[in-house]
Write a protein that holds these residues in place. Structure first.
Motif, PDB file in Angstrom:
ATOM      1  N   LYS A 268      30.726-106.199  33.268  1.00 43.45           N
ATOM      2  CA  LYS A 268      31.129-105.502  31.876  1.00 43.45           C
ATOM      3  C   LYS A 268      29.421-105.812  31.120  1.00 43.45           C
ATOM      4  O   LYS A 268      29.314-105.290  30.028  1.00 43.45           O
ATOM      5  CB  LYS A 268      32.497-106.118  30.803  1.00 43.45           C
ATOM      6  N   ASP A 269      29.254-106.910  30.787  1.00 41.20           N
ATOM      7  CA  ASP A 269      27.283-107.499  30.213  1.00 41.20           C
ATOM      8  C   ASP A 269      26.462-106.385  30.644  1.00 41.20           C
ATOM      9  O   ASP A 269      25.310-106.191  29.846  1.00 41.20           O
ATOM     10  CB  ASP A 269      27.379-108.491  30.392  1.00 41.20           C
TER      11      ASP A 269
ATOM     12  N   GLU B  10      23.923-106.822  28.175  1.00 40.78           N
ATOM     13  CA  GLU B  10      23.914-107.806  26.630  1.00 40.78           C
ATOM     14  C   GLU B  10      24.550-109.012  26.895  1.00 40.78           C
ATOM     15  O   GLU B  10      25.194-109.135  26.713  1.00 40.78           O
ATOM     16  CB  GLU B  10      25.173-106.234  26.793  1.00 40.78           C
ATOM     17  N   SER B  11      24.629-109.726  27.783  1.00 41.30           N
ATOM     18  CA  SER B  11      25.480-111.182  28.563  1.00 41.30           C
ATOM     19  C   SER B  11      24.835-112.184  27.236  1.00 41.30           C
ATOM     20  O   SER B  11      25.680-112.448  26.337  1.00 41.30           O
ATOM     21  CB  SER B  11      24.550-111.484  29.767  1.00 41.30           C
TER      22      SER B  11
ATOM     23  N   THR C 223      26.147-111.429  21.695  1.00 43.44           N
ATOM     24  CA  THR C 223      27.505-111.497  20.471  1.00 43.44           C
ATOM     25  C   THR C 223      28.183-110.447  20.973  1.00 43.44           C
ATOM     26  O   THR C 223      28.465-109.342  20.722  1.00 43.44           O
ATOM     27  CB  THR C 223      27.308-111.807  19.342  1.00 43.44           C
ATOM     28  N   ASP C 224      29.316-111.420  21.240  1.00 44.11           N
ATOM     29  CA  ASP C 224      30.795-110.428  21.500  1.00 44.11           C
ATOM     30  C   ASP C 224      31.271-109.825  19.918  1.00 44.11           C
ATOM     31  O   ASP C 224      31.542-111.101  18.915  1.00 44.11           O
ATOM     32  CB  ASP C 224      32.250-111.033  22.221  1.00 44.11           C
ATOM     33  N   TYR C 225      31.683-109.036  19.602  1.00 39.94           N
ATOM     34  CA  TYR C 225      31.669-108.143  18.042  1.00 39.94           C
ATOM     35  C   TYR C 225      34.306-107.892  18.272  1.00 39.94           C
ATOM     36  O   TYR C 225      33.494-107.539  19.221  1.00 39.94           O
ATOM     37  CB  TYR C 225      31.216-107.971  17.436  1.00 39.94           C
ATOM     38  N   PRO C 226      34.258-108.594  17.719  1.00 40.50           N
ATOM     39  CA  PRO C 226      36.057-108.449  17.640  1.00 40.50           C
ATOM     40  C   PRO C 226      36.345-107.181  17.273  1.00 40.50           C
ATOM     41  O   PRO C 226      35.963-106.990  16.073  1.00 40.50           O
ATOM     42  CB  PRO C 226      36.509-109.314  17.292  1.00 40.50           C
TER      43      PRO C 226
ATOM     44  N   GLU D 297      40.106-106.471  21.397  1.00 42.20           N
ATOM     45  CA  GLU D 297      38.885-105.319  22.302  1.00 42.20           C
ATOM     46  C   GLU D 297      37.388-106.183  21.580  1.00 42.20           C
ATOM     47  O   GLU D 297      36.400-105.497  20.830  1.00 42.20           O
ATOM     48  CB  GLU D 297      39.207-103.811  22.458  1.00 42.20           C
ATOM     49  N   ASN D 298      36.345-106.768  22.499  1.00 40.67           N
ATOM     50  CA  ASN D 298      35.154-106.992  21.922  1.00 40.67           C
ATOM     51  C   ASN D 298      34.041-106.189  22.290  1.00 40.67           C
ATOM     52  O   ASN D 298      34.426-105.221  23.247  1.00 40.67           O
ATOM     53  CB  ASN D 298      34.316-108.348  22.771  1.00 40.67           C
ATOM     54  N   ILE D 299      32.690-105.615  21.465  1.00 39.94           N
ATOM     55  CA  ILE D 299      31.759-105.001  22.129  1.00 39.94           C
ATOM     56  C   ILE D 299      30.931-105.520  21.966  1.00 39.94           C
ATOM     57  O   ILE D 299      30.648-106.871  20.893  1.00 39.94           O
ATOM     58  CB  ILE D 299      32.064-103.887  20.889  1.00 39.94           C
ATOM     59  N   LYS D 300      30.263-105.115  22.099  1.00 41.04           N
ATOM     60  CA  LYS D 300      28.760-106.000  21.832  1.00 41.04           C
ATOM     61  C   LYS D 300      27.823-105.523  20.473  1.00 41.04           C
ATOM     62  O   LYS D 300      27.507-104.215  20.492  1.00 41.04           O
ATOM     63  CB  LYS D 300      27.538-105.837  23.341  1.00 41.04           C
TER      64      LYS D 300
END
Length: 713
Positions: free
Chosen positions: A173-174, A208-209, A212-215, A227-230
């Motif tokens: 997914k990255d 995008e690995s 940071t994941d942003y919630p 549901e995380n976005i980058k």
């Protein structure tokens, strides 16, 4: 400071006399409202048939061929098109508007799961290209009959043999393939770039690995689900982008050797006509140094760096190279290197040949060359920034000719040979006109004039004018809308609508001066509505736009305050009843103005506001502010959390809870600071909306905004 201003254009929109008292409702003036479409000036769709001077007129059920004397004859009907699908499971069309021309006698339509190519003369389907119905981000090349698409994140190509070929697997997914990168900055609008013959494609691969994941939180689940976005914030790790090249015939694939550092921006991808090279504008992360690199398509190696551009503020390439017809080496490049966006002619082998356009104005669009490459057609601000005109420039001597004549905002379509122009334009008091212009004969034919949809609605006078900016030198353009039944002896409240940020000109000589219909509604309800473009807004040259560098919110608010002083100088303005409203950058400006000038704003409504720029994304944030470590003073000055003590007026803050652009954290932190400082503010959240509240819910939003001003202003 003494304020100078003059009225550029004024008019009364009520054309049926002072007794017209029809009242606008929010359902009339808000996008998503039940009646909103009734108030958009009527639009008629004309197109040139490819490779010809022939003009066709689209209607829902029939496409008409338009003769020189504007006589019309049927060219294609909806029944004809749908009859082609009668013996298949292909979906029927509801109208002819989705049709796209390939040649003067062939067209294609994109249906769920298939692209259908048909012939007008024979009334037969030529071929069908099938793809999965769940496919996304389709890119069809009619020259080679290939379609690129994404399915579950993987990139595929399928031809008219209907055999799909995997170009690249996403792996995780990255990994993002074949889509826009760098958050749509730098003019990027897609991630697939077909070669001239359509048999090869270049594509973006974004890793995008490291980001940071942003919630974001989905509250529609029984137990709210993350549901995380980058979301790469200023100063944090950014994604890595590479460019792949795939030959759809040989199935061979390679990557351009763009090398290190990996954190950079790869923009303005274009192919040379002979398909030997791919040009890429490569921008460093600081966005102040660009290399224009040419890569060998055969092996992906770097052929040469053709030129570089540097700035002590930022470089922002937004337009790919456009090659001169009948040349594999000469192309036109747009650059702000002399302080204004202009055309430059380059040769792959010789480098810079010459600057084509010059002057204290900007090119705003490129419409391409005539068949021989002697003349380049473009849109620009050569006459003034309030209008947009069509121009041509001689490639030989640089002579510029204005082709559009009526004052206003022109949007044009040229035929392939560039000897005919469809000119769509509007101005302050002209809703829409469509003209056919013959470049050689210099003749015009009016194809269509839209009626004024507000003819029976009286909301007063609209004025365009200028005042001086806070530097006392620069002219700033404003729009002022006076209330219905205006009485110069009365005092009226004012609602200032503000944006004030880059890439958005709010005031211009288009229909209603570019006003939002909501402002007309407010004027009809007794409010003066004011909007001004401060320094930092676009299309006025680098000195005007780049004054904001490393200090967002400083000169913009100073300029807007000059607008407030101008308003207070008007005898009919109630100085104690001035409100301000804006969204996104305008939301930032709304709170910024209320904090810096607390005695001047009684009410404010801030939507989706940036509060602290260190929580904004890299591409936009670092361009204008550098990183937080590089510019701590600038970030501190622009941090609205640090000045909540100054708030005095009534403030409503609105935010979408799943906003992926200005994340919810901004306004939540602002509310937290207000609580700590014992400052009362009002707050409203749209739980399942992103950065803009769209659709029917937008009416709800503007009901809330409107009622807030009615209650407290």
């Amino acid at each position: 400071m003494k304020v100078f201003y003059f009225t550029l254009l004024t008019f009364f929109l009520c054309l049926v006399g002072l007794n017209a008292q029809n009242k606008l409702e929010l359902e009339d003036v808000i996008s998503g409202g039940k009646n909103f479409r009734n108030f958009i000036p009527k639009y008629v769709k004309y197109e040139f048939l490819p490779g010809t001077d022939s003009l066709v007129l689209f209607q829902r059920d029939t496409i008409f061929y338009v003769e020189d004397q504007l006589e019309k004859s049927s060219f294609l009907t909806l029944k004809q098109v749908n009859d082609l699908f009668s013996n298949s499971d292909l979906s029927k069309l509801n109208s002819l508007y989705p049709i796209k021309w390939i040649t003067s006698n062939s067209y294609y339509v994109n249906l769920p799961g298939a692209i259908v190519i048909a012939d007008v003369n024979s009334d037969k389907v030529k071929y069908i290209i099938n793809y999965p119905k769940e496919a996304e981000f389709l890119s069809f090349n009619p020259v080679s009959r290939f379609v690129a698409y994404l399915n579950d994140g993987d990139l595929f190509v399928v031809g008219d043999d209907n055999k799909s070929v995997l170009v690249e697997k996403a792996e995780s997914k990255d990994i993002v393939l074949g889509q826009t990168v760098h958050r749509n900055e730098f003019g990027i609008s897609g991630g697939i770039f077909w070669s001239p013959n359509g048999k090869s494609l270049a594509f973006y691969r974004k890793d995008e690995s490291m980001v940071t994941d942003y919630p974001l939180v989905n509250i529609n689940e029984r137990v709210a689900k993350v549901e995380n976005i980058k979301y790469p914030m200023a100063g944090m790790d950014s994604h890595h982008v590479t460019i792949g090249v795939f030959n759809a015939e040989t199935k061979e694939k390679l990557y351009l050797e763009t090398g290190l550092p990996k954190e950079k921006f790869l923009t303005n991808v274009s192919w040379s006509p002979d398909e030997k090279y791919i040009g890429v504008a490569e921008l460093n992360r600081a966005q102040n140094h660009m290399h224009y690199n040419l890569y060998n398509v055969a092996d992906g190696s770097l052929f040469k760096t053709l030129f570089e551009e540097k700035s002590d503020k930022w470089v922002e390439p937004e337009n790919p190279a456009v090659f001169v017809p009948n040349s594999n080496t000469k192309f036109v490049w747009q650059s702000e290197r002399d302080g204004y966006n202009h055309f430059y002619l380059y040769d792959i082998n010789k480098g810079l040949l010459k600057q084509i356009t010059k002057g204290e104005w900007v090119v705003t669009d490129n419409f391409g060359f005539d068949a021989k490459g002697n003349t380049l057609f473009f849109e620009g601000t050569k006459d003034d920034v309030m209008n947009r005109h069509l121009y041509s420039v001689s490639m030989k001597n640089g002579k510029v000719n204005k082709l559009s004549s009526a004052q206003g905002f022109h949007s044009v379509v040229l035929n392939d040979s560039k000897n005919k122009v469809l000119d769509y334009y509007s101005s302050l008091n002209v809703p829409r006109v469509i003209e056919l212009y013959d470049v050689k004969k210099k003749t015009k034919q009016v194809l269509f004039k839209a009626e004024n949809p507000f003819e029976e609605y009286d909301f007063g006078k609209v004025e365009l004018g200028t005042i001086k900016s806070a530097d006392g030198i620069t002219d700033l353009n404003y729009r002022l809308i006076l209330p219905a039944n205006f009485d110069v002896n009365k005092k009226y409240p004012v609602v200032v609508y503000v944006y004030g940020g880059p890439h958005s000109q709010q005031v211009n000589n288009s229909w209603l001066g570019g006003a939002r219909y909501w402002q007309l509604y407010m004027a009809q309800n007794g409010y003066i509505c004011f909007t001004m473009d401060n320094r930092g807004t676009p299309d006025r040259g680098c000195d005007f736009e780049k004054v904001i560098h490393r200090q967002l919110g400083e000169c913009e608010t100073q300029d807007q305050y000059e607008g407030v002083k101008f308003l207070k100088s008007l005898p009919y303005v109630d100085q104690d009843r001035i409100g301000v409203h804006g969204w996104s950058f305008g939301g930032f400006m709304t709170i910024n103005l209320m904090e810096k000038y607390p005695n001047d704003f009684k009410v404010g409504v801030s939507g989706g506001p940036v509060i602290d720029w260190k929580y904004y994304e890299i591409m936009y944030g670092e361009r204008y502010m550098d990183t937080p470590d590089e510019n701590p003073e600038g970030y501190e000055k622009s941090n609205l959390n640090l000045r909540v003590d100054n708030l005095q007026g009534r403030l409503l803050v609105i935010h979408g809870a799943i906003d992926p652009t200005v994340v919810w954290q901004h306004s939540l932190q602002f509310i937290e600071h207000c609580i700590k400082k014992r400052k009362q503010v009002d707050y409203f959240v749209y739980p399942r909306h992103e950065h803009n509240v769209l659709g029917p819910d937008r009416v709800h939003l503007m009901e809330k905004v409107t009622q807030y001003f009615k209650d407290f202003l």
